[in-house]
Design a protein around this motif. Structure first.
Motif, PDB file in Angstrom:
ATOM      1  N   GLU A  68       0.840  -1.196   0.000  1.00  0.00           N
ATOM      2  CA  GLU A  68       0.000   0.000   0.000  1.00  0.00           C
ATOM      3  C   GLU A  68       0.879   1.252   0.000  1.00  0.00           C
ATOM      4  OE1 GLU A  68      -3.629   2.204   0.167  1.00  0.00           O
ATOM      5  OE2 GLU A  68      -3.244   0.072  -0.213  1.00  0.00           O
ATOM      6  N   SER A  69       0.574   2.184  -0.876  1.00  0.00           N
ATOM      7  CA  SER A  69       1.400   3.387  -0.998  1.00  0.00           C
ATOM      8  C   SER A  69       1.230   4.290   0.218  1.00  0.00           C
ATOM      9  CB  SER A  69       1.022   4.154  -2.264  1.00  0.00           C
ATOM     10  OG  SER A  69      -0.246   4.776  -2.102  1.00  0.00           O
ATOM     11  N   LEU A  70       2.204   5.161   0.417  1.00  0.00           N
ATOM     12  CA  LEU A  70       2.117   6.137   1.498  1.00  0.00           C
ATOM     13  C   LEU A  70       1.065   7.196   1.193  1.00  0.00           C
ATOM     14  CD1 LEU A  70       5.900   6.692   2.302  1.00  0.00           C
ATOM     15  CD2 LEU A  70       4.295   5.132   3.414  1.00  0.00           C
ATOM     16  N   GLY A  71       0.835   7.454  -0.080  1.00  0.00           N
ATOM     17  CA  GLY A  71      -0.163   8.449  -0.464  1.00  0.00           C
ATOM     18  C   GLY A  71       0.328   9.876  -0.361  1.00  0.00           C
ATOM     19  N   ARG A  72       1.611  10.041  -0.086  1.00  0.00           N
ATOM     20  CA  ARG A  72       2.201  11.374   0.077  1.00  0.00           C
ATOM     21  C   ARG A  72       3.714  11.200   0.161  1.00  0.00           C
ATOM     22  NH1 ARG A  72      -1.180   9.953   3.419  1.00  0.00           N
ATOM     23  NH2 ARG A  72      -2.534  11.750   3.079  1.00  0.00           N
ATOM     24  N   SER A  73       4.437  12.280   0.220  1.00  0.00           N
ATOM     25  CA  SER A  73       5.893  12.187   0.314  1.00  0.00           C
ATOM     26  C   SER A  73       6.305  11.726   1.711  1.00  0.00           C
ATOM     27  CB  SER A  73       6.529  13.544   0.022  1.00  0.00           C
ATOM     28  OG  SER A  73       6.246  14.454   1.072  1.00  0.00           O
ATOM     29  N   LYS A  74       7.484  11.126   1.792  1.00  0.00           N
ATOM     30  CA  LYS A  74       8.003  10.737   3.108  1.00  0.00           C
ATOM     31  C   LYS A  74       8.239  11.962   3.982  1.00  0.00           C
ATOM     32  CE  LYS A  74      10.147   6.334   1.853  1.00  0.00           C
ATOM     33  NZ  LYS A  74      11.409   5.557   1.782  1.00  0.00           N
ATOM     34  N   TYR A  75       8.599  13.070   3.362  1.00  0.00           N
ATOM     35  CA  TYR A  75       8.797  14.307   4.112  1.00  0.00           C
ATOM     36  C   TYR A  75       7.517  14.687   4.845  1.00  0.00           C
ATOM     37  CZ  TYR A  75       9.638  19.268   5.013  1.00  0.00           C
ATOM     38  OH  TYR A  75       9.765  20.489   5.614  1.00  0.00           O
ATOM     39  N   GLU A  76       6.399  14.631   4.130  1.00  0.00           N
ATOM     40  CA  GLU A  76       5.114  14.977   4.734  1.00  0.00           C
ATOM     41  C   GLU A  76       4.704  13.936   5.768  1.00  0.00           C
ATOM     42  OE1 GLU A  76       0.510  16.061   3.349  1.00  0.00           O
ATOM     43  OE2 GLU A  76       1.968  15.311   1.889  1.00  0.00           O
ATOM     44  N   LEU A  77       4.927  12.664   5.441  1.00  0.00           N
ATOM     45  CA  LEU A  77       4.553  11.586   6.358  1.00  0.00           C
ATOM     46  C   LEU A  77       5.302  11.698   7.680  1.00  0.00           C
ATOM     47  CD1 LEU A  77       3.143   8.746   6.807  1.00  0.00           C
ATOM     48  CD2 LEU A  77       5.329   7.790   6.078  1.00  0.00           C
ATOM     49  N   TRP A  78       6.625  11.820   7.616  1.00  0.00           N
ATOM     50  CA  TRP A  78       7.429  11.795   8.838  1.00  0.00           C
ATOM     51  C   TRP A  78       7.312  13.087   9.645  1.00  0.00           C
ATOM     52  CZ3 TRP A  78      11.756   9.048   5.741  1.00  0.00           C
ATOM     53  CH2 TRP A  78      11.581   7.666   5.848  1.00  0.00           C
ATOM     54  N   ALA A  79       6.855  14.162   9.008  1.00  0.00           N
ATOM     55  CA  ALA A  79       6.592  15.377   9.775  1.00  0.00           C
ATOM     56  C   ALA A  79       5.446  15.158  10.758  1.00  0.00           C
ATOM     57  CB  ALA A  79       6.262  16.531   8.833  1.00  0.00           C
ATOM     58  N   LYS A  80       4.576  14.214  10.433  1.00  0.00           N
ATOM     59  CA  LYS A  80       3.403  13.943  11.263  1.00  0.00           C
ATOM     60  C   LYS A  80       3.515  12.622  12.014  1.00  0.00           C
ATOM     61  CE  LYS A  80      -1.621  14.446  10.853  1.00  0.00           C
ATOM     62  NZ  LYS A  80      -2.722  14.687   9.894  1.00  0.00           N
ATOM     63  N   PHE A  81       4.214  11.649  11.421  1.00  0.00           N
ATOM     64  CA  PHE A  81       4.381  10.329  12.032  1.00  0.00           C
ATOM     65  C   PHE A  81       5.871   9.996  12.149  1.00  0.00           C
ATOM     66  CE2 PHE A  81       0.046  10.065  10.526  1.00  0.00           C
ATOM     67  CZ  PHE A  81      -0.606   9.300  11.494  1.00  0.00           C
ATOM     68  N   PRO A  82       6.603  10.683  13.033  1.00  0.00           N
ATOM     69  CA  PRO A  82       8.053  10.453  13.124  1.00  0.00           C
ATOM     70  C   PRO A  82       8.423   9.068  13.638  1.00  0.00           C
ATOM     71  CG  PRO A  82       7.308  11.882  14.904  1.00  0.00           C
ATOM     72  CD  PRO A  82       6.155  11.740  13.959  1.00  0.00           C
ATOM     73  N   ASP A  83       7.495   8.377  14.306  1.00  0.00           N
ATOM     74  CA  ASP A  83       7.776   7.035  14.813  1.00  0.00           C
ATOM     75  C   ASP A  83       7.394   5.942  13.818  1.00  0.00           C
ATOM     76  OD1 ASP A  83       8.640   7.663  17.615  1.00  0.00           O
ATOM     77  OD2 ASP A  83       6.652   8.558  17.670  1.00  0.00           O
ATOM     78  N   PHE A  84       6.853   6.328  12.681  1.00  0.00           N
ATOM     79  CA  PHE A  84       6.428   5.377  11.650  1.00  0.00           C
ATOM     80  C   PHE A  84       7.629   5.118  10.738  1.00  0.00           C
ATOM     81  CE2 PHE A  84       3.984   4.393   7.666  1.00  0.00           C
ATOM     82  CZ  PHE A  84       3.301   3.290   8.144  1.00  0.00           C
ATOM     83  N   THR A  85       8.526   4.250  11.194  1.00  0.00           N
ATOM     84  CA  THR A  85       9.807   4.049  10.517  1.00  0.00           C
ATOM     85  C   THR A  85       9.990   2.582  10.145  1.00  0.00           C
ATOM     86  OG1 THR A  85      10.860   3.811  12.687  1.00  0.00           O
ATOM     87  CG2 THR A  85      10.920   5.995  11.674  1.00  0.00           C
ATOM     88  N   GLY A  86      11.054   2.312   9.383  1.00  0.00           N
ATOM     89  CA  GLY A  86      11.266   0.954   8.898  1.00  0.00           C
ATOM     90  C   GLY A  86      10.125   0.534   7.991  1.00  0.00           C
ATOM     91  N   ILE A  87       9.818   1.385   7.016  1.00  0.00           N
ATOM     92  CA  ILE A  87       8.576   1.245   6.253  1.00  0.00           C
ATOM     93  C   ILE A  87       8.726   0.274   5.086  1.00  0.00           C
ATOM     94  CG2 ILE A  87       6.869   2.475   4.865  1.00  0.00           C
ATOM     95  CD1 ILE A  87       7.573   4.992   6.441  1.00  0.00           C
ATOM     96  N   THR A  88       7.766  -0.625   4.967  1.00  0.00           N
ATOM     97  CA  THR A  88       7.569  -1.458   3.783  1.00  0.00           C
ATOM     98  C   THR A  88       6.092  -1.356   3.438  1.00  0.00           C
ATOM     99  OG1 THR A  88       9.295  -2.995   4.518  1.00  0.00           O
ATOM    100  CG2 THR A  88       7.810  -3.751   2.777  1.00  0.00           C
ATOM    101  N   GLY A  89       5.752  -0.561   2.427  1.00  0.00           N
ATOM    102  CA  GLY A  89       4.348  -0.262   2.170  1.00  0.00           C
ATOM    103  C   GLY A  89       3.791   0.545   3.326  1.00  0.00           C
TER     104      GLY A  89
END
Length: 550
Positions: A380-401
């Motif tokens: 499943e895609s992130l649906g946005r850039s990693k920059y935008e994702l990690w600005a809001k979910f900094p603990d959401f790491t080690g991502i596969t889908g």
């Protein structure tokens, strides 16, 4: 003084010094030019300055740095060599033994000379057992405590006994017990799961009735709010009556003044986590023949179903009127998704039903839909850039889908394929995740290691099995890294995992035996393990898609 706890120190230098006070500091000058190395020996105490000196005289004064080094090396060799491995790459061995080393960071025994200072009643207590503090239960109940039930059940019993003492001294079973007292951190009463897991593995050398009393009190009188301690509020009363934790609509003003300003309500995470906690309490009640409590809390263990949104096949929030709050489970909920989830998004919390995986499969409408959604998780895609994702979910790491290896709620997810018709996918995922996210370099830990919480996952998974549901004394099989691994058990027996032809390429199980008998399901029990059992696997480069399906 540290967080209200007085720390006393006594020490001696190996050469005289002159002292000069400089404000709150003490400046020392060493004048003997013949001394090339200044050595300072010291000891600490939480009890008194006199005890600090006594600790120094008993433990430090008549020893050298070199002698202490050898003592430390011998102590570490004992625990590290408890697990012996053959095969695997040097990188895999380095990652494995580094992970095993890290699992010994917590808990910490603070007894000194037959006594300890407790931050739970601010008193000094005499004792003939270790008193342990510093446990991050939201992280450690998943794999860390279960690992200790294998490697050192006696120590695990002392830790559970410490929890009971903390309850008796403070009036509550702690959530994150630290030196100075309970740190209201994260959410859930997950020590209930740890108590059940130990009890069912024969660890009962503590006041069981007092433990149950404390767990029951937490489940019926304590606040469930994240990062808060104390008595229940109107939100808990709502939960008891309606079976879910009520959420606020986006932008709606908070009505409960007890709610943490940053951590928010975490309404979905609270409902799912406490469903598991209540299941564990129900099971403990059943063990103690408390039939009424068993019935009550088993009913509450199904509360997770009240937030199942069948159209989206996600766990979504509801408001106090019972209306769905329409959100994007990938990204909504404020910083870290905390309005509804916690540090992770709805794709992670979709699988947080370890206590009732069959019930979760039923919500999906069957095994095929369950497996299909698991497959989608990893692509499943992130649906946005990693920059935008990690600005809001900094603990959401080690991502596969949408899978996050870097946070504890995900640990059991790759093993859920063993509940489907494709156990081989567990083998595939575990090998990929270990190889990608736990390398033997500075990038070798994909998130907060949490004092052994994450690396306990690495130890289990590298050995080839994992406890999906702590509280149920059963392990499920993954894909071991080593041709042979043996665990020297405290009862004098040895558990072995043999993976014939195992390699980086040969990661798929072709067939299996346990104690010489054909094993066609990906499970074995704790009793089989501690009896000195032998799990023997035949490995190959391609999956055997029929093994483990029965």
């Amino acid at each position: 003084v540290w967080d209200g706890v007085k720390v006393y120190m006594y020490g001696e230098f190996n050469t005289p010094a002159s002292a000069e006070k400089n404000g709150s500091r003490l400046q020392l000058t060493f004048n003997d030019k013949a001394v090339k190395t200044v050595e300072f020996k010291y000891a600490l105490s939480f009890v008194s300055p006199e005890q600090a000196k006594k600790n120094f005289l008993n433990e430090v004064k008549n020893t050298t740095f070199q002698q202490q080094t050898k003592v430390g090396e011998a102590a570490w060799a004992k625990v590290i060599n408890q697990i012996q491995t053959t095969g695997g790459t040097e990188a895999q061995k380095r990652s494995f033994y580094s992970a095993l080393y890290r699992t010994y960071e917590r808990m910490v025994d603070i007894t000194e000379d037959g006594q300890y200072y407790s931050g739970y009643d601010k008193k000094i207590h005499k004792t003939n057992r270790p008193f342990y503090v510093d446990d991050w239960v939201w992280d450690s109940y998943l794999a860390h405590h279960p690992l200790r039930t294998i490697l050192n059940p006696g120590q695990e019993g002392d830790m559970l006994n410490s929890y009971v003492l903390m309850y008796q001294q403070s009036g509550w079973v702690p959530t994150f017990p630290l030196l100075y007292g309970d740190n209201p951190c994260m959410n859930g009463f997950h020590s209930t799961i740890t108590f059940l897991d130990g009890y069912r593995k024969g660890i009962r050398n503590y006041d069981v009735n007092a433990a149950y009393e404390g767990m029951y009190k937490n489940a019926t009188q304590a606040t469930m709010l994240p990062w808060k301690n104390g008595p229940k509020t109107d939100l808990e009363d709502f939960y008891y009556e309606k079976g879910y934790f009520p959420a606020l609509k986006p932008g709606e003003e908070e009505t409960n003044k007890t709610v943490h300003g940053f951590e928010k309500r975490q309404a979905v995470a609270i409902t799912l986590g406490h469903s598991y906690d209540d299941w564990a309490l129900a099971q403990f009640a059943g063990e103690l023949k408390k039939d009424g409590d068993y019935t009550k809390f088993m009913a509450r263990s199904n509360n997770y179903k009240n937030l199942w949104h069948n159209e989206t096949q996600m766990f979504l929030p509801k408001d106090k009127a019972g209306n769905w709050i329409q959100i994007d489970p990938k990204f909504d909920g404020g910083m870290g998704g905390r309005d509804y989830y916690d540090e992770n998004n709805g794709w992670t919390y979709l699988w947080k039903v370890q206590h009732d995986v069959k019930g979760l499969i039923g919500l999906f409408g069957g095994v095929n839909s369950f497996e299909s959604k698991l497959d989608q998780l990893y692509r499943e895609s992130l649906g946005r850039s990693k920059y935008e994702l990690w600005a809001k979910f900094p603990d959401f790491t080690g991502i596969t889908g949408q899978f996050s290896m870097g946070n504890e709620p995900s640990f059991h997810i790759p093993y859920l394929y063993n509940f489907s018709s494709s156990p081989w996918k567990t083998q595939k995922r575990i090998r990929f995740l270990l190889d990608t996210w736990f390398k033997d370099n500075v990038f070798g830990i994909p998130g907060d290691e949490d004092g052994g919480g994450m690396t306990a996952f690495v130890v289990f998974s590298s050995l080839g099995f994992y406890p999906v549901t702590p509280g149920t004394p059963v392990y499920t099989i993954g894909s071991p890294l080593f041709e042979k691994a043996s665990i020297d058990l405290p009862n004098g027996k040895q558990f072995q995992v043999i993976a014939n032809k195992c390699s980086v390429v040969n990661k798929y199980i072709q067939s299996a035996k346990f104690d010489g008998k054909v094993l066609d399901t990906p499970w074995f029990t704790h009793d089989q393990l501690v009896a000195g059992g032998k799990l023997e696997l035949e490995m190959g480069p391609l999956p055997n898609k029929t093994w483990g399906v029965k």
